[in-house]
Scaffold this motif. Structure first.
Motif, PDB file in Angstrom:
ATOM      1  N   SER A 133      -5.860  -9.898 -19.522  1.00 26.25           N
ATOM      2  CA  SER A 133      -7.083  -9.567 -18.575  1.00 26.25           C
ATOM      3  C   SER A 133      -6.829  -9.228 -17.507  1.00 26.25           C
ATOM      4  O   SER A 133      -6.483  -8.364 -16.762  1.00 26.25           O
ATOM      5  CB  SER A 133      -7.878 -11.029 -19.082  1.00 26.25           C
ATOM      6  OG  SER A 133      -8.642 -10.138 -20.151  1.00 26.25           O
ATOM      7  N   LEU A 134      -5.869 -10.270 -17.074  1.00 23.21           N
ATOM      8  CA  LEU A 134      -6.237 -10.183 -15.819  1.00 23.21           C
ATOM      9  C   LEU A 134      -4.581  -8.744 -15.490  1.00 23.21           C
ATOM     10  O   LEU A 134      -4.539  -7.887 -14.472  1.00 23.21           O
ATOM     11  CB  LEU A 134      -4.581 -10.988 -15.251  1.00 23.21           C
ATOM     12  CG  LEU A 134      -5.554 -12.625 -14.862  1.00 23.21           C
ATOM     13  CD1 LEU A 134      -4.219 -13.784 -14.435  1.00 23.21           C
ATOM     14  CD2 LEU A 134      -6.396 -12.500 -13.729  1.00 23.21           C
ATOM     15  N   ASP A 135      -4.016  -8.685 -16.027  1.00 25.68           N
ATOM     16  CA  ASP A 135      -3.224  -7.468 -16.090  1.00 25.68           C
ATOM     17  C   ASP A 135      -4.366  -6.275 -15.962  1.00 25.68           C
ATOM     18  O   ASP A 135      -3.830  -5.184 -14.992  1.00 25.68           O
ATOM     19  CB  ASP A 135      -1.787  -6.883 -17.072  1.00 25.68           C
ATOM     20  CG  ASP A 135      -0.650  -8.161 -17.089  1.00 25.68           C
ATOM     21  OD1 ASP A 135      -0.450  -8.416 -16.225  1.00 25.68           O
ATOM     22  OD2 ASP A 135      -0.289  -7.945 -18.346  1.00 25.68           O
ATOM     23  N   ILE A 136      -4.694  -6.393 -16.788  1.00 20.09           N
ATOM     24  CA  ILE A 136      -5.588  -4.919 -16.598  1.00 20.09           C
ATOM     25  C   ILE A 136      -6.115  -4.813 -15.060  1.00 20.09           C
ATOM     26  O   ILE A 136      -6.867  -4.352 -14.385  1.00 20.09           O
ATOM     27  CB  ILE A 136      -6.787  -5.125 -18.056  1.00 20.09           C
ATOM     28  CG1 ILE A 136      -6.109  -4.691 -19.453  1.00 20.09           C
ATOM     29  CG2 ILE A 136      -8.425  -3.852 -17.627  1.00 20.09           C
ATOM     30  CD1 ILE A 136      -7.115  -5.067 -20.262  1.00 20.09           C
ATOM     31  N   LEU A 137      -6.826  -6.319 -14.794  1.00 25.91           N
ATOM     32  CA  LEU A 137      -7.452  -6.288 -13.168  1.00 25.91           C
ATOM     33  C   LEU A 137      -7.204  -5.914 -12.308  1.00 25.91           C
ATOM     34  O   LEU A 137      -7.471  -5.296 -11.696  1.00 25.91           O
ATOM     35  CB  LEU A 137      -8.234  -7.835 -13.308  1.00 25.91           C
ATOM     36  CG  LEU A 137      -9.072  -8.762 -11.549  1.00 25.91           C
ATOM     37  CD1 LEU A 137     -10.154  -7.857 -11.968  1.00 25.91           C
ATOM     38  CD2 LEU A 137      -9.060  -9.368 -12.271  1.00 25.91           C
ATOM     39  N   GLY A 138      -5.434  -6.769 -12.602  1.00 27.01           N
ATOM     40  CA  GLY A 138      -4.334  -5.973 -11.761  1.00 27.01           C
ATOM     41  C   GLY A 138      -4.414  -4.650 -11.103  1.00 27.01           C
ATOM     42  O   GLY A 138      -4.865  -4.179 -10.437  1.00 27.01           O
ATOM     43  N   GLY A 139      -4.029  -3.643 -12.531  1.00 23.97           N
ATOM     44  CA  GLY A 139      -3.942  -2.520 -12.738  1.00 23.97           C
ATOM     45  C   GLY A 139      -5.659  -1.757 -12.441  1.00 23.97           C
ATOM     46  O   GLY A 139      -5.405  -0.785 -11.460  1.00 23.97           O
ATOM     47  N   ALA A 140      -6.338  -2.358 -12.789  1.00 21.84           N
ATOM     48  CA  ALA A 140      -7.916  -1.337 -12.040  1.00 21.84           C
ATOM     49  C   ALA A 140      -8.102  -1.737 -10.331  1.00 21.84           C
ATOM     50  O   ALA A 140      -8.308  -0.495  -9.525  1.00 21.84           O
ATOM     51  CB  ALA A 140      -9.162  -2.128 -12.258  1.00 21.84           C
ATOM     52  N   ILE A 141      -7.271  -3.283  -9.954  1.00 27.44           N
ATOM     53  CA  ILE A 141      -7.396  -3.065  -8.302  1.00 27.44           C
ATOM     54  C   ILE A 141      -6.484  -2.424  -7.890  1.00 27.44           C
ATOM     55  O   ILE A 141      -7.250  -1.259  -6.667  1.00 27.44           O
ATOM     56  CB  ILE A 141      -7.247  -4.944  -7.822  1.00 27.44           C
ATOM     57  CG1 ILE A 141      -7.923  -5.429  -8.618  1.00 27.44           C
ATOM     58  CG2 ILE A 141      -6.900  -4.647  -6.371  1.00 27.44           C
ATOM     59  CD1 ILE A 141      -7.794  -6.555  -8.382  1.00 27.44           C
ATOM     60  N   GLN A 142      -5.440  -1.994  -8.290  1.00 24.43           N
ATOM     61  CA  GLN A 142      -4.788  -1.045  -7.899  1.00 24.43           C
ATOM     62  C   GLN A 142      -4.913   0.253  -7.802  1.00 24.43           C
ATOM     63  O   GLN A 142      -4.380   1.378  -6.875  1.00 24.43           O
ATOM     64  CB  GLN A 142      -2.888  -1.028  -8.112  1.00 24.43           C
ATOM     65  CG  GLN A 142      -2.015  -0.052  -7.175  1.00 24.43           C
ATOM     66  CD  GLN A 142      -0.519  -0.179  -8.135  1.00 24.43           C
ATOM     67  OE1 GLN A 142      -1.066  -1.123  -9.645  1.00 24.43           O
ATOM     68  NE2 GLN A 142      -0.026   0.346  -7.318  1.00 24.43           N
ATOM     69  N   THR A 143      -5.830   0.620  -9.139  1.00 23.35           N
ATOM     70  CA  THR A 143      -6.184   1.884  -8.684  1.00 23.35           C
ATOM     71  C   THR A 143      -7.697   2.070  -8.330  1.00 23.35           C
ATOM     72  O   THR A 143      -7.314   3.312  -7.168  1.00 23.35           O
ATOM     73  CB  THR A 143      -7.100   2.685 -10.203  1.00 23.35           C
ATOM     74  OG1 THR A 143      -6.057   1.860 -11.101  1.00 23.35           O
ATOM     75  CG2 THR A 143      -7.358   3.593 -10.764  1.00 23.35           C
ATOM     76  N   THR A 144      -8.805   1.072  -7.661  1.00 23.46           N
ATOM     77  CA  THR A 144      -9.081   1.597  -6.918  1.00 23.46           C
ATOM     78  C   THR A 144      -8.681   1.515  -5.068  1.00 23.46           C
ATOM     79  O   THR A 144      -9.533   2.517  -4.756  1.00 23.46           O
ATOM     80  CB  THR A 144     -10.649   0.217  -6.728  1.00 23.46           C
ATOM     81  OG1 THR A 144     -10.685  -0.198  -8.097  1.00 23.46           O
ATOM     82  CG2 THR A 144     -11.246   0.476  -5.646  1.00 23.46           C
ATOM     83  N   MET A 145      -7.811   0.981  -4.763  1.00 22.34           N
ATOM     84  CA  MET A 145      -7.451   0.925  -3.313  1.00 22.34           C
ATOM     85  C   MET A 145      -6.333   1.905  -3.367  1.00 22.34           C
ATOM     86  O   MET A 145      -6.007   2.249  -2.524  1.00 22.34           O
ATOM     87  CB  MET A 145      -6.172  -0.227  -3.604  1.00 22.34           C
ATOM     88  CG  MET A 145      -6.036  -1.876  -3.694  1.00 22.34           C
ATOM     89  SD  MET A 145      -7.998  -2.094  -1.900  1.00 22.34           S
ATOM     90  CE  MET A 145      -6.542  -1.759  -0.756  1.00 22.34           C
ATOM     91  N   GLY A 146      -5.915   2.511  -4.694  1.00 23.80           N
ATOM     92  CA  GLY A 146      -5.658   4.008  -4.568  1.00 23.80           C
ATOM     93  C   GLY A 146      -6.469   5.049  -4.222  1.00 23.80           C
ATOM     94  O   GLY A 146      -6.066   5.815  -2.513  1.00 23.80           O
ATOM     95  N   ALA A 147      -7.878   5.177  -4.694  1.00 18.39           N
ATOM     96  CA  ALA A 147      -8.623   5.623  -4.247  1.00 18.39           C
ATOM     97  C   ALA A 147      -9.209   6.149  -2.911  1.00 18.39           C
ATOM     98  O   ALA A 147      -9.133   6.766  -2.684  1.00 18.39           O
ATOM     99  CB  ALA A 147      -9.793   5.243  -5.774  1.00 18.39           C
ATOM    100  N   PHE A 148      -8.885   4.312  -3.076  1.00 20.00           N
ATOM    101  CA  PHE A 148      -9.672   3.841  -1.498  1.00 20.00           C
ATOM    102  C   PHE A 148      -8.734   4.486  -0.254  1.00 20.00           C
ATOM    103  O   PHE A 148      -9.165   5.224   0.291  1.00 20.00           O
ATOM    104  CB  PHE A 148      -9.402   2.197  -0.732  1.00 20.00           C
ATOM    105  CG  PHE A 148      -9.892   2.500   0.168  1.00 20.00           C
ATOM    106  CD1 PHE A 148     -11.362   2.859   0.920  1.00 20.00           C
ATOM    107  CD2 PHE A 148      -9.190   2.051   1.249  1.00 20.00           C
ATOM    108  CE1 PHE A 148     -11.800   2.209   1.839  1.00 20.00           C
ATOM    109  CE2 PHE A 148      -9.931   1.577   2.657  1.00 20.00           C
ATOM    110  CZ  PHE A 148     -11.270   1.947   2.985  1.00 20.00           C
ATOM    111  N   THR A 149      -7.845   4.506  -0.619  1.00 17.36           N
ATOM    112  CA  THR A 149      -6.700   4.828  -0.008  1.00 17.36           C
ATOM    113  C   THR A 149      -6.410   6.802   0.359  1.00 17.36           C
ATOM    114  O   THR A 149      -5.948   7.243   1.881  1.00 17.36           O
ATOM    115  CB  THR A 149      -4.928   4.189   0.020  1.00 17.36           C
ATOM    116  OG1 THR A 149      -5.002   3.082  -0.110  1.00 17.36           O
ATOM    117  CG2 THR A 149      -4.019   5.212   1.035  1.00 17.36           C
ATOM    118  N   PHE A 150      -6.667   7.023  -0.844  1.00 19.25           N
ATOM    119  CA  PHE A 150      -6.386   8.925  -0.070  1.00 19.25           C
ATOM    120  C   PHE A 150      -7.233   9.337   0.450  1.00 19.25           C
ATOM    121  O   PHE A 150      -7.802   9.840   1.232  1.00 19.25           O
ATOM    122  CB  PHE A 150      -6.260   9.541  -2.247  1.00 19.25           C
ATOM    123  CG  PHE A 150      -6.483  10.894  -2.434  1.00 19.25           C
ATOM    124  CD1 PHE A 150      -4.893  11.552  -2.356  1.00 19.25           C
ATOM    125  CD2 PHE A 150      -7.681  11.067  -2.377  1.00 19.25           C
ATOM    126  CE1 PHE A 150      -5.693  12.909  -2.385  1.00 19.25           C
ATOM    127  CE2 PHE A 150      -7.492  12.748  -2.224  1.00 19.25           C
ATOM    128  CZ  PHE A 150      -6.827  13.202  -2.592  1.00 19.25           C
TER     129      PHE A 150
END
Length: 246
Positions: A133-150
């Motif tokens: 679940s932590l792996d999934i959460l980490g992936g979701a956070i990285q995806t969200t931060m990527g969307a924000f950076t974009f």
């Protein structure tokens, strides 16, 4: 989770050594290969720790030079000090650990017998699901931060930030998928294997098409992630530290 950079670094270094020892035990048969693999991991940790300790020493020496309130304000409020360097090496050891952890997760799915024999690291029941679940959460956070950076990059017309955001979304999405795949495999008792990280798979196929081997592909995958994370980290420090804006 950690109160100091030293604790962060040592935790990842210890976990890297622990999971590499399990990989050597279960996935390598030749004694020389086992020893060579263990030596390689120890050397990687030693080299990254040496660079980390230099950055840590420089950071501590910097604050020992503080004399008076003006210097304190200058060093604590107007500058990031050596934190970018410390972040760089904690991120490097973290990526080395995540690389071995991902390989371990994939290799243990070779057979149900091997999967059951290698449960000790991730544990069973809620321990396993908590880790994934932590792996999934980490992936979701990285995806969200990527969307924000974009989004920010698009707003200010920065091709670098847009590219960085796209890479973060791809890597985060791949890690999220990997976590879901691992949980699905566990729930189906090995009957349903959704495969691994699709981003990593595409990079491996691209490197293979260019004549590279699996080791080169692994290096390319993690080097891209490492450089991208450093880019995002230093961009944040430039925003925080007015002196570094120019």
């Amino acid at each position: 989770m950690f109160s100091t950079p030293e604790e962060t670094f040592e935790w990842y270094a210890n976990e890297l050594r622990k999971i590499s020892e399990l990989s050597a035990r279960y996935f390598l048969d030749d004694p020389y290969c086992k020893q060579g693999y263990r030596s390689e991991i120890n050397e990687v940790i030693r080299l990254i720790r040496a660079d980390f300790n230099i950055a840590l020493y420089n950071n501590k020496a910097r604050y020992q030079r503080i004399d008076g309130a003006r210097d304190w304000v200058k060093e604590n409020m107007g500058s990031t000090g050596n934190w970018p360097e410390l972040y760089k090496y904690t991120e490097e050891i973290k990526l080395e650990y995540e690389s071995e952890k991902l390989a371990y997760s994939q290799l243990r799915k070779a057979s149900k017998e091997l999967y059951d024999a290698t449960q000790s690291y991730f544990g069973e029941g809620w321990l396993f699901y908590s880790d994934k679940s932590l792996d999934i959460l980490g992936g979701a956070i990285q995806t969200t931060m990527g969307a924000f950076t974009f989004y920010v990059g698009k707003k200010i017309g920065s091709k670098g930030m847009k590219t960085s955001g796209t890479i973060s979304m791809a890597y985060g999405g791949g890690r999220l998928y990997q976590g879901i795949s691992d949980i699905t495999y566990e729930l189906s008792d090995g009957e349903l294997n959704l495969g691994g990280d699709p981003t990593k798979f595409l990079i491996e196929q691209s490197v293979s098409a260019l004549g590279g081997d699996s080791i080169t592909a692994k290096k390319v995958y993690y080097d891209i992630d490492f450089v991208n994370n450093i880019y995002v980290g230093f961009a944040a420090f430039k925003i925080i530290d007015p002196k570094k804006k120019n």
